[in-house]
Design an enzyme around this catalytic site. Sequence first.
Site, mmCIF file in Angstrom:
data_model
loop_
_atom_site.group_PDB
_atom_site.id
_atom_site.type_symbol
_atom_site.label_atom_id
_atom_site.label_comp_id
_atom_site.label_asym_id
_atom_site.label_seq_id
_atom_site.Cartn_x
_atom_site.Cartn_y
_atom_site.Cartn_z
ATOM 1 N N GLU A 64 0.827 -1.210 0.000
ATOM 2 C CA GLU A 64 0.000 0.000 0.000
ATOM 3 C C GLU A 64 0.861 1.259 0.000
ATOM 4 O OE1 GLU A 64 -3.335 -0.776 2.505
ATOM 5 O OE2 GLU A 64 -3.974 1.316 2.508
ATOM 6 N N GLU A 93 1.967 1.787 -3.448
ATOM 7 C CA GLU A 93 0.824 2.290 -4.227
ATOM 8 C C GLU A 93 0.611 3.779 -3.960
ATOM 9 O OE1 GLU A 93 -2.756 0.160 -3.369
ATOM 10 O OE2 GLU A 93 -3.867 1.102 -5.023
ATOM 11 N N CYS A 133 -8.077 -2.210 4.455
ATOM 12 C CA CYS A 133 -7.886 -3.426 5.257
ATOM 13 C C CYS A 133 -9.103 -3.818 6.082
ATOM 14 C CB CYS A 133 -6.677 -3.268 6.173
ATOM 15 S SG CYS A 133 -6.526 -1.637 6.860
ATOM 16 N N GLU A 177 -15.358 -11.799 5.273
ATOM 17 C CA GLU A 177 -14.307 -11.531 4.305
ATOM 18 C C GLU A 177 -13.669 -12.815 3.792
ATOM 19 O OE1 GLU A 177 -10.655 -9.690 5.643
ATOM 20 O OE2 GLU A 177 -10.578 -8.414 3.856
ATOM 21 N N CYS A 228 -9.733 -1.382 15.435
ATOM 22 C CA CYS A 228 -9.944 -2.811 15.666
ATOM 23 C C CYS A 228 -10.011 -3.170 17.156
ATOM 24 C CB CYS A 228 -8.846 -3.636 15.010
ATOM 25 S SG CYS A 228 -8.636 -3.228 13.274
#
Lengths: 159, 584
Positions: free
Chosen positions: B284, B287, B310, B372, B514
Site C-alpha cells: 500500500e 501504491e 484493510c 471476508e 480494531c
Amino acid sequence: MVAIAKFYLEFTVEESCGKCAPCRIGNKRLFEILEKITEGKGEAVDMERLSILGNVIKDTSLCGLGQTSPNPVLSSLKYFKNEYHAHVKEGRCPAGQCKALLRYVVVDDKCTGCTLCFRNCPVGAISGEKREVHFIDQSLCIKCGVCYEKCKFDAILLT
Amino acid sequence: MEMINLNIDNKPVVVLKGTTILEAAKSIGIHIPTLCYMKLDDLNIENKPGGCRICVVEVKGRRNLAPACCTEATDGMEVSTHTIRAVNARRTVLELILSDHPSDCLVCAKSGNCDLQNMAHRLGIREIHYKGEQSTYREDTSPAIIRELNKCILCRRCEMMCNDVQTVGVLSAINRGFNSVVSPAFEMNLDHSVCTYCGQCVAVCPTGALTEVDQTGAVVRALYDPTKTVIVQTAPAVRAALGEEFDMDAGTLVTGKMVAALRRLGFDYIFDTDFSADLTIMEEGTELLNRLKRHIEGDPTVKLPILTSCCPAWVKFFEHYFPDMKEIPSTARSPQQMFGSVAKTYFAEKLGIKREDMVVVSIMPCLAKKYECGRDEFSVNGNPDVDYALTTRELAALIKVSNIKFNSLPSEEFDKPMGESTGAGVIFGTTGGVIEAAVRTAYELYTGKELPKVEFEELRGMEGLRKATIDFNGLPINIGIAHGLGNARKLLEEIRSGNSWFHAIEIMSCPGGCIGGGGQPYHHGNAQILQKRQVAIYREDSNKTLRKSHQNPDIIKLYEEFLGKPMSHKAHQLLHTVYFDRTK
C-alpha cells in the site's frame, strides 16, 4: 364488569406502541389474566396480581396510554370486587357475560317434557322422553340459548 | 454555565444544569441500575430511549416514577432511588421483561456476560409472577452475525449503533406493541441487506439476541484431522484484549501467553497477522507513492486521496453506498487475506504440501473477517485463502474448554517465517495506526532519508475524525483519519463532491479501530476499556526493536525469494484485489 375491563384492555394492548416494557408486556399480561378469569380459570391470587401489576404499569409507563390503561381494571376491582370474587371463587358470572361461566339448567318441577327444547338443540345436548323431565348435558352444551328462548314454561334457568 | 443544587437519597449534590438524575447520582457514587441505557464517553455515543423503565426513581412532588437516565435534574429536586415503591416497580418491570424471554441461560452464548442475567441477579429475582405468551420470531443467520429475536428486550442499542453511529441503517424497530421487533427493511434476512457485518450491534447487545457465528467446532475438527496442517495468524488488537477474558485488567498485553496457548491447542504453526500487516504496508505504501508521484507530475487521471482497504466492513459499506468511487481505495488486500494468500502458496511450497491440506485460521477482533474470508475472490479453485476467522471471544472460550491455565502460561515466541513483525505492524490494531505505519515507510522510501522520529503523535487519538499534515521533506502530505462508519461517510461525501483536501485517508469501522471490534471481549458500555487497549498497542510498538515495515527481515526475504518487489505481477495476483458494485 370484568368483561368490560377485559374489553378495554384488549384495545390498549392493540394500541400500545411497544417502546416501554411495562406497557408493552404488562398490559398484555393484565389482559391474559382477565382472559383467564373470564374463561373460568381464575385463581384467588389473580386479583392481587392484577392490582400490583396494574399499579406498577401506571407508575412506570413512558406515556399517557400506559399510565391510564390499567384504570378500567383497577377501578372495577375497587367498585365491583364482588363480581371478581364470583368469577374466581364461585365460578360464576353475575353479569351473565362470560360464556364459559354460564350454564343452562332444566328446572325439574317446571319441565313438562314437551320436547320442544330437545328438538331445537343444535348439538343434541338435551335428552329426555315425552312427558318426562329433560336434562341438559353441560359437556355438550354450547350456550347458544335456543332452548331458553323456546321453552314456554320458564323451565330453563340461566345461571 | 449554571449550577443547580438537588438532593439524592438525602445527600446534597451540585451539578451543571442539564445533567440527568442518573449522571448526578453517579457523581456522588450512587449507581442506579440501568438496562437499555448505554453511554460510551469520549466517543459521543449514547443510547437513551427511556424504554426499559428499570432506572425509575421517586421524585418528590411527581405523580409517577421518573426514569433517571432521561429526566433532567432540577434545582431543589428531591430524589429517592431505593424506596420500596421504586424497588418494587423495578423488580416488577424486570419480571415482565423476563416473562417475555426464553429460559435458555444454561445454553446461551451470553451466559455469564449477559446484562439481563446480571440485572436479574442484582435485583434478586426468584420467581416470575406474570407468565404468559412469549414473542417468537424466526432465527436469522448470516456469515458473521446470528439474530435470535426471541431474546431481544427492545433496548434499541443495536438500532442506535447501526443508524446513528455507523449510518448503515439496517436495523429498525417495526410493528407495534407486543409484536414489536427489530428488523431490516421488509423483514429481509441480514445477508440480503446492506449490513457490513461490522458487529457493533453484537458488541452492544445486552442479551444473547445478537451473537457471532461460532466456528470453533470447525477449527477443532481441523486441529484433530491428521491430514491437515493447521496454521494460525493473530491480529494485533487481540493481544491487547484477550487477557480481559481471563480477569486481567484492560490494557494488559498477553502476546507471549497467547502464542503459548495456541501452541497447546494444537496449531501446527503460530504466525502473526502483524507480519502480513508489514506486507500490506509494503504494497500500500508503494501504491501511495506511485499515485503521489503521478499527482506531482501533473497526471490528471490519478485518483487521490488513497483510502486504506484493510477493513472488510468498511469495504462492504463502500461497495453498497459509494460504488461510483470504486477506483479510489487502495487495491491492497487486508493483512488477514494477504496472509492466507501467501501461506497457501509460499509457505505451502516450503512445507511441500498442497494448499488443500493446509487450513488457515485467523484470530480476529472482528466479525466482518468471517464474511471476508468467504468472499469468492479470496479463494483459488474453490479453496479459500483463509478458512476460518475466530473472534477473540471464541479463542478465549476454546482455551477455557481445553482446560489451559492461561494466566500461568509462559511467554512464547511466534514461529518463522511468518511470525516476525515490526512495531508498524502492531499499531494496525488502533485508529491512526495503519496510516502511521504507512507514513513510516512511505517517508523513508520517498525521501531516501531516515525518519528523525518514528512516532507520529499528530495521527494518534480517539476523536472520530482527525487530520494532520506530515512534511515529507518539503512535500506536505494531508492525512485524514476516521473511525466509525458515520465519520467515514462524511469524508467520502467530501470526496464525491470534489472537496477533499486529503492525499491519504485511513478508515476503520469500529470505535477506536480494531481494538473496539465486534469480536472483542464485551466492554458493557465502559469506553475506558478501549482507551486502555489503545495505550497497550502503542506500548507494544515502542517495545519492539524494529519499528518500520520495510525493515522486517522476513518480509525482505519473502520479496527476494518469492514476490520480487512490491506491486510486481505476482504481488498483484496474490496481494491485490478489485471491488464490486453492490447496489441492486
